[in-house]
Write a protein that holds these residues in place. Structure first.
Motif, mmCIF file in Angstrom:
data_model
loop_
_atom_site.group_PDB
_atom_site.id
_atom_site.type_symbol
_atom_site.label_atom_id
_atom_site.label_comp_id
_atom_site.label_asym_id
_atom_site.label_seq_id
_atom_site.Cartn_x
_atom_site.Cartn_y
_atom_site.Cartn_z
ATOM 1 N N PRO A 24 -17.947 -3.840 25.306
ATOM 2 C CA PRO A 24 -18.778 -3.930 26.510
ATOM 3 C C PRO A 24 -17.918 -3.978 27.771
ATOM 4 O O PRO A 24 -17.039 -4.830 27.902
ATOM 5 C CB PRO A 24 -19.549 -5.239 26.326
ATOM 6 C CG PRO A 24 -19.511 -5.507 24.855
ATOM 7 C CD PRO A 24 -18.177 -4.975 24.405
ATOM 8 N N VAL A 25 -18.136 -3.049 28.684
ATOM 9 C CA VAL A 25 -17.295 -2.909 29.869
ATOM 10 C C VAL A 25 -18.168 -2.698 31.091
ATOM 11 O O VAL A 25 -19.246 -2.112 31.014
ATOM 12 C CB VAL A 25 -16.302 -1.734 29.679
ATOM 13 C CG1 VAL A 25 -17.044 -0.444 29.355
ATOM 14 C CG2 VAL A 25 -15.423 -1.541 30.894
ATOM 15 N N ASP A 80 -18.182 -8.192 43.601
ATOM 16 C CA ASP A 80 -18.593 -7.227 42.576
ATOM 17 C C ASP A 80 -17.939 -7.536 41.235
ATOM 18 O O ASP A 80 -18.584 -7.447 40.180
ATOM 19 C CB ASP A 80 -18.208 -5.811 43.002
ATOM 20 C CG ASP A 80 -19.096 -5.261 44.098
ATOM 21 O OD1 ASP A 80 -20.121 -5.899 44.421
ATOM 22 O OD2 ASP A 80 -18.759 -4.190 44.645
ATOM 23 N N GLU A 81 -16.660 -7.881 41.271
ATOM 24 C CA GLU A 81 -15.956 -8.182 40.024
ATOM 25 C C GLU A 81 -16.537 -9.424 39.350
ATOM 26 O O GLU A 81 -16.668 -9.481 38.123
ATOM 27 C CB GLU A 81 -14.469 -8.370 40.293
ATOM 28 C CG GLU A 81 -13.754 -7.093 40.699
ATOM 29 C CD GLU A 81 -12.286 -7.320 41.016
ATOM 30 O OE1 GLU A 81 -11.655 -8.129 40.300
ATOM 31 O OE2 GLU A 81 -11.780 -6.715 41.979
ATOM 32 N N ILE A 82 -16.876 -10.414 40.161
ATOM 33 C CA ILE A 82 -17.477 -11.632 39.600
ATOM 34 C C ILE A 82 -18.848 -11.323 39.012
ATOM 35 O O ILE A 82 -19.190 -11.747 37.900
ATOM 36 C CB ILE A 82 -17.580 -12.723 40.680
ATOM 37 C CG1 ILE A 82 -16.181 -13.182 41.098
ATOM 38 C CG2 ILE A 82 -18.394 -13.910 40.168
ATOM 39 C CD1 ILE A 82 -16.157 -14.101 42.300
ATOM 40 N N ALA A 83 -19.650 -10.556 39.748
ATOM 41 C CA ALA A 83 -20.986 -10.203 39.273
ATOM 42 C C ALA A 83 -20.926 -9.363 38.002
ATOM 43 O O ALA A 83 -21.836 -9.425 37.159
ATOM 44 C CB ALA A 83 -21.745 -9.464 40.369
ATOM 45 N N ALA A 84 -19.871 -8.578 37.861
ATOM 46 C CA ALA A 84 -19.746 -7.687 36.708
ATOM 47 C C ALA A 84 -19.581 -8.445 35.395
ATOM 48 O O ALA A 84 -19.761 -7.866 34.318
ATOM 49 C CB ALA A 84 -18.570 -6.740 36.899
ATOM 50 N N THR A 85 -19.238 -9.712 35.474
ATOM 51 C CA THR A 85 -19.055 -10.492 34.244
ATOM 52 C C THR A 85 -20.373 -10.994 33.673
ATOM 53 O O THR A 85 -20.383 -11.668 32.643
ATOM 54 C CB THR A 85 -18.134 -11.704 34.502
ATOM 55 O OG1 THR A 85 -18.754 -12.572 35.464
ATOM 56 C CG2 THR A 85 -16.781 -11.254 35.041
ATOM 57 N N VAL A 95 -14.622 -6.474 29.355
ATOM 58 C CA VAL A 95 -13.623 -5.853 30.234
ATOM 59 C C VAL A 95 -14.272 -5.500 31.569
ATOM 60 O O VAL A 95 -15.365 -4.926 31.596
ATOM 61 C CB VAL A 95 -13.028 -4.576 29.611
ATOM 62 C CG1 VAL A 95 -11.984 -3.971 30.547
ATOM 63 C CG2 VAL A 95 -12.434 -4.852 28.240
ATOM 64 N N VAL A 96 -13.611 -5.854 32.666
ATOM 65 C CA VAL A 96 -14.049 -5.463 34.008
ATOM 66 C C VAL A 96 -13.018 -4.521 34.586
ATOM 67 O O VAL A 96 -11.832 -4.847 34.656
ATOM 68 C CB VAL A 96 -14.224 -6.693 34.932
ATOM 69 C CG1 VAL A 96 -14.530 -6.243 36.364
ATOM 70 C CG2 VAL A 96 -15.332 -7.596 34.419
ATOM 71 N N LEU A 97 -13.471 -3.338 34.998
ATOM 72 C CA LEU A 97 -12.603 -2.339 35.609
ATOM 73 C C LEU A 97 -12.887 -2.319 37.105
ATOM 74 O O LEU A 97 -13.994 -1.964 37.525
ATOM 75 C CB LEU A 97 -12.872 -0.952 35.012
ATOM 76 C CG LEU A 97 -12.736 -0.830 33.485
ATOM 77 C CD1 LEU A 97 -13.109 0.578 33.039
ATOM 78 C CD2 LEU A 97 -11.315 -1.179 33.039
ATOM 79 N N ALA A 98 -11.913 -2.688 37.899
ATOM 80 C CA ALA A 98 -12.082 -2.753 39.352
ATOM 81 C C ALA A 98 -11.511 -1.496 39.985
ATOM 82 O O ALA A 98 -10.286 -1.343 40.103
ATOM 83 C CB ALA A 98 -11.398 -3.994 39.918
ATOM 84 N N ASP A 99 -12.412 -0.590 40.379
ATOM 85 C CA ASP A 99 -11.997 0.636 41.061
ATOM 86 C C ASP A 99 -11.771 0.292 42.528
ATOM 87 O O ASP A 99 -12.704 0.277 43.325
ATOM 88 C CB ASP A 99 -13.073 1.706 40.913
ATOM 89 C CG ASP A 99 -12.628 3.060 41.455
ATOM 90 O OD1 ASP A 99 -11.580 3.109 42.123
ATOM 91 O OD2 ASP A 99 -13.340 4.046 41.214
#
Length: 202
Positions: A36-37, A73-78, A88-92
């Motif tokens: 899950p990413v 966004d990175e925090i929300a992505a979790t 896994v969180v991919l930060a573009d």
């Protein structure tokens, strides 16, 4: 119960150097492996929607907005997905990216901001910038075409590339350089996949 901390992979570098494509490929491979990413991005487009200056016109305010929004966004992505927690969180555009763009903009305009103003976005990026398990930085290839959507100024693009790698060295941050050579990109993708396969939370 608190979910395990996901693997965080960030990418940064000058525009039209393959950042988004690289993240899409890593995301696709992870999904094929059933990991899950979540991928963040489109910060530049969203900044334009709220009429913030971009590229060589970056200001302290726009830089702070990009850094803060990217972190949020990175925090929300979790958050949990239907099939389980994100592993896994991919930060573009990792949070350091906006700071490199801002420094390049100051040099391009030959108008350095006051030190106090420069320190504010740096503190914000620094507070979050050491949480990446893997940080990738693209290397500019001047011979590659620039996407139509970008405001292309060759000198500014070169300055962004310069400040990207200078900033990471100044901060003593471990990172992996990614060139336009397909072999370099394949190695980085394999590196990311191995990291996620061995260290991503179950």
């Amino acid at each position: 119960m608190t979910s395990p901390t996901p693997i965080r992979i960030g990418v940064m570098g000058a525009h039209s150097t393959g950042k988004t494509l690289l993240m899409r490929r890593i995301e696709m491979e992870l999904r094929c492996q059933g990991i899950p990413v979540a991928r963040t991005g489109k910060l530049g487009r969203r900044a334009a929607l709220v009429s913030l200056p971009k590229m060589q016109h970056h200001t302290v305010a726009s830089t702070t907005w990009v850094i803060a929004t990217g972190i949020a966004d990175e925090i929300a992505a979790t958050a949990r997905l239907e099939d389980g927690p994100v592993q896994v969180v991919l930060a573009d555009r990792a949070c350091w990216d906006a700071l490199a763009y801002f420094r390049a903009a100051q040099e391009w305009r030959r108008q350095p901001a006051p030190q106090a103003d420069r320190e504010a976005p740096h503190r914000l990026a620094s507070a979050h910038g050491h949480t990446y398990d893997l940080l990738l930085a693209t290397v500019l290839d001047p011979g590659l075409p620039v996407e139509h959507k970008h405001d292309h100024d060759a000198r500014y693009r070169t300055l962004v590339d310069l400040h990207t790698h200078d900033l990471l060295r100044e901060e003593n941050i471990r990172y992996v350089r990614v060139t336009s050579d397909p072999a370099s990109q394949e190695l980085v993708i394999e590196h990311a996949l191995q990291l996620c396969a061995t260290q991503a939370p179950a």
